[in-house]
Scaffold this motif. Structure first.
Motif, short mmCIF file in Angstrom:
data_model
loop_
_atom_site.label_atom_id
_atom_site.label_comp_id
_atom_site.label_asym_id
_atom_site.label_seq_id
_atom_site.Cartn_x
_atom_site.Cartn_y
_atom_site.Cartn_z
N PRO A 5 21.48 -1.44 -5.47
CA PRO A 5 20.15 -1.18 -4.92
C PRO A 5 20.04 0.21 -4.29
O PRO A 5 20.74 0.52 -3.33
CB PRO A 5 19.98 -2.28 -3.86
N GLY A 6 19.16 1.02 -4.87
CA GLY A 6 18.82 2.28 -4.20
C GLY A 6 17.94 2.01 -3.00
O GLY A 6 17.91 2.78 -2.04
N PHE A 7 17.22 0.88 -3.06
CA PHE A 7 16.44 0.38 -1.93
C PHE A 7 16.61 -1.13 -1.89
O PHE A 7 16.57 -1.80 -2.92
CB PHE A 7 14.95 0.71 -2.09
N TYR A 8 16.79 -1.67 -0.67
CA TYR A 8 16.88 -3.12 -0.51
C TYR A 8 16.33 -3.49 0.86
O TYR A 8 16.79 -2.97 1.88
CB TYR A 8 18.32 -3.61 -0.61
N GLN A 9 15.35 -4.39 0.89
CA GLN A 9 14.91 -5.01 2.13
C GLN A 9 14.63 -6.47 1.87
O GLN A 9 13.81 -6.82 1.03
CB GLN A 9 13.68 -4.33 2.72
N GLU A 176 14.05 -4.74 11.54
CA GLU A 176 12.98 -4.89 10.56
C GLU A 176 11.89 -3.83 10.75
O GLU A 176 11.27 -3.39 9.78
CB GLU A 176 12.37 -6.28 10.66
N SER A 177 11.67 -3.38 11.98
CA SER A 177 10.62 -2.39 12.26
C SER A 177 10.88 -1.05 11.59
O SER A 177 9.96 -0.26 11.40
CB SER A 177 10.50 -2.18 13.77
N GLY A 178 12.14 -0.76 11.24
CA GLY A 178 12.48 0.50 10.59
C GLY A 178 12.76 1.65 11.54
O GLY A 178 13.10 2.75 11.09
N THR A 201 18.44 -6.31 6.30
CA THR A 201 18.26 -7.76 6.33
C THR A 201 17.79 -8.26 7.70
O THR A 201 18.02 -9.42 8.04
CB THR A 201 19.57 -8.48 5.93
N GLY A 202 17.15 -7.41 8.49
CA GLY A 202 16.64 -7.84 9.78
C GLY A 202 15.42 -8.75 9.62
O GLY A 202 14.62 -8.58 8.71
N ILE A 203 15.29 -9.73 10.52
CA ILE A 203 14.17 -10.66 10.52
C ILE A 203 13.57 -10.70 11.93
O ILE A 203 14.29 -10.99 12.90
CB ILE A 203 14.60 -12.09 10.12
N LEU A 241 26.06 -3.28 10.41
CA LEU A 241 25.44 -2.89 11.67
C LEU A 241 24.53 -4.02 12.11
O LEU A 241 23.63 -4.42 11.36
CB LEU A 241 24.60 -1.62 11.51
N ALA A 242 24.75 -4.56 13.30
CA ALA A 242 23.94 -5.68 13.79
C ALA A 242 23.28 -5.31 15.11
O ALA A 242 23.96 -4.90 16.06
CB ALA A 242 24.81 -6.92 13.97
N ILE A 243 21.96 -5.41 15.14
CA ILE A 243 21.19 -5.23 16.38
C ILE A 243 20.54 -6.57 16.66
O ILE A 243 19.56 -6.95 16.01
CB ILE A 243 20.15 -4.11 16.24
N ILE A 244 21.11 -7.32 17.59
CA ILE A 244 20.76 -8.73 17.76
C ILE A 244 21.05 -9.14 19.21
O ILE A 244 21.81 -8.46 19.90
CB ILE A 244 21.59 -9.60 16.76
#
Length: 383
Positions: A5-9, A176-178, A201-203, A241-244
């Motif tokens: 994937p060159g891009f994946y969300q 997810e906000s980018g 893969t943020g939700i 990388l996890a921001i949680i």
């Protein structure tokens, strides 16, 4: 040659709050981190209750869709995504370069319900716009306070014979906000063009420890816990990388079901250790950050519930700072006169980060990511 994937969300489950349209035209801007001559799309309908039909899908290198490429699946113009499944479109011959923005347009002329949803706020790397009429060409909104959502498009894959370094960036709405992913991807697209793959893969609403409560439809969109989904998913990343953790602290004050779980800071600390262990089992290294100050109420002083949350946050941060691969984003974003989130780093709700806040967190992660890339000699990803 392999597809990456060159891009994946990640498209996630909005079946509790599905979108109903009599017609749909959506445009999505994506930025590829890989170069190649052939690309294809991954389209999803995992959570829908009926087959999805897109009458026309096109790909272009410009937002006006001039000289666009028609996208087919099994040589058919009309693309049908079966219920509960995903598919890859036929390859398209379209030379692209790393860091290039590409534009996908998807049209549906019949009434349908859409449940596979993705979104962003930062418009730099990714943007999207939706029209309820097939004859209306929607325009992009470049304001970072507005959510940009789209349906069923999860990735744009590029065929390449070059080894890549794969990074998953996961967590909650702060991902997810980018706001963090945009500066990270911009930086590494310049420094390591055609060498990195990013899985976003943020939700929004996601928790580390507990699956989404089911008291109301909005809560159900928060997804299963990061520990749960990370154990189930099949992403083979070199680095995670996890921001949680923020939602684990605040959701007990909104959800009775979450409050009954009574997750303590000590249990959250164990949750981060479990996440690190799961990453290690998947041959991935975990990077994360301490939790920044947050507010639930727009009042002059902290309310009792906010005081409890802040004490829990500081206890958890004290533990995290003793662990490897942790950056102290919480301290960096704190106004030390007030103990709260600095105004320039505040999205405006005293909970989420502005682009300036996201850039600060990205700057902390960059040297750690750079170190892991340098260590991964087998990938041969030198610029």
């Amino acid at each position: 040659m392999q597809w990456y994937p060159g891009f994946y969300q990640l498209t996630h489950d909005f079946s509790a709050l599905p979108f109903h349209y009599s017609e749909l035209r959506q445009s999505i801007k994506v930025t590829t981190s890989l170069a190649g001559s052939y690309c294809r799309l991954k389209l999803t309908n995992r959570y829908g209750r009926q087959n999805l039909i897109f009458d026309k899908v096109t790909l272009a290198d410009n937002p006006e869709f001039k000289n666009s490429h028609q996208i087919y699946c099994h040589h058919q113009e009309q693309i049908v995504i079966p219920r509960g499944q995903f598919l890859f479109t036929d390859p398209v011959l379209m030379p692209i370069h790393a860091g290039q923005s590409l534009y996908i347009q998807m049209e549906a002329a019949q009434p349908q319900t859409y449940a596979d949803f993705a979104s962003t706020y930062h418009p730099g790397i990714t943007n999207a716009t939706i029209s309820r009429g097939i004859s209306i060409t929607p325009s992009f909104n470049n304001h970072w306070h507005s959510r940009k959502g789209w349906f069923s498009l999860e990735s744009l894959e590029v065929q390449t014979d070059r080894p890549v370094f794969q990074i998953e960036i996961t967590g909650d709405s702060l991902v997810e906000s980018g706001m963090v992913t945009e500066p990270l991807m911009q930086y590494f697209n310049r420094q390591f063009p055609n060498r990195l793959v990013w899985y976003q893969t943020g939700i929004a609403g996601n928790q580390l420890m507990i699956d989404a409560p089911v008291e109301e439809p909005l809560y159900e969109t928060f997804g299963i816990s990061l520990l749960h989904r990370h154990k189930l998913q099949k992403i083979n990343s070199n680095l995670t990388l996890a921001i949680i953790g923020t939602n684990d602290l605040i959701l007990p004050y909104y959800s009775r079901l979450v409050a009954e779980q009574n997750v303590t800071p000590q249990q959250l600390a164990l949750g981060f250790q479990r996440l690190r262990y799961q990453c290690r089992l998947n041959k991935s290294k975990l990077l994360t950050t301490t939790i920044a100050p947050l507010r639930m109420f727009d009042t002059a002083n902290l309310q009792p519930s906010e005081e409890i949350i802040d004490r829990q946050r500081q206890l958890l941060n004290h533990f995290l700072l003793q662990q490897p691969g942790v950056v102290d984003g919480g301290t960096l974003l704190t106004d030390h006169d007030t103990g709260q989130l600095r105004s320039q780093y505040d999205f405006g709700d005293h909970l989420h980060w502005s682009p300036a806040g996201g850039r600060q967190i990205a700057k902390l992660f960059i040297p750690l990511i750079q170190h892991e890339i340098d260590e991964k000699r087998g990938c041969d990803i030198s610029p």
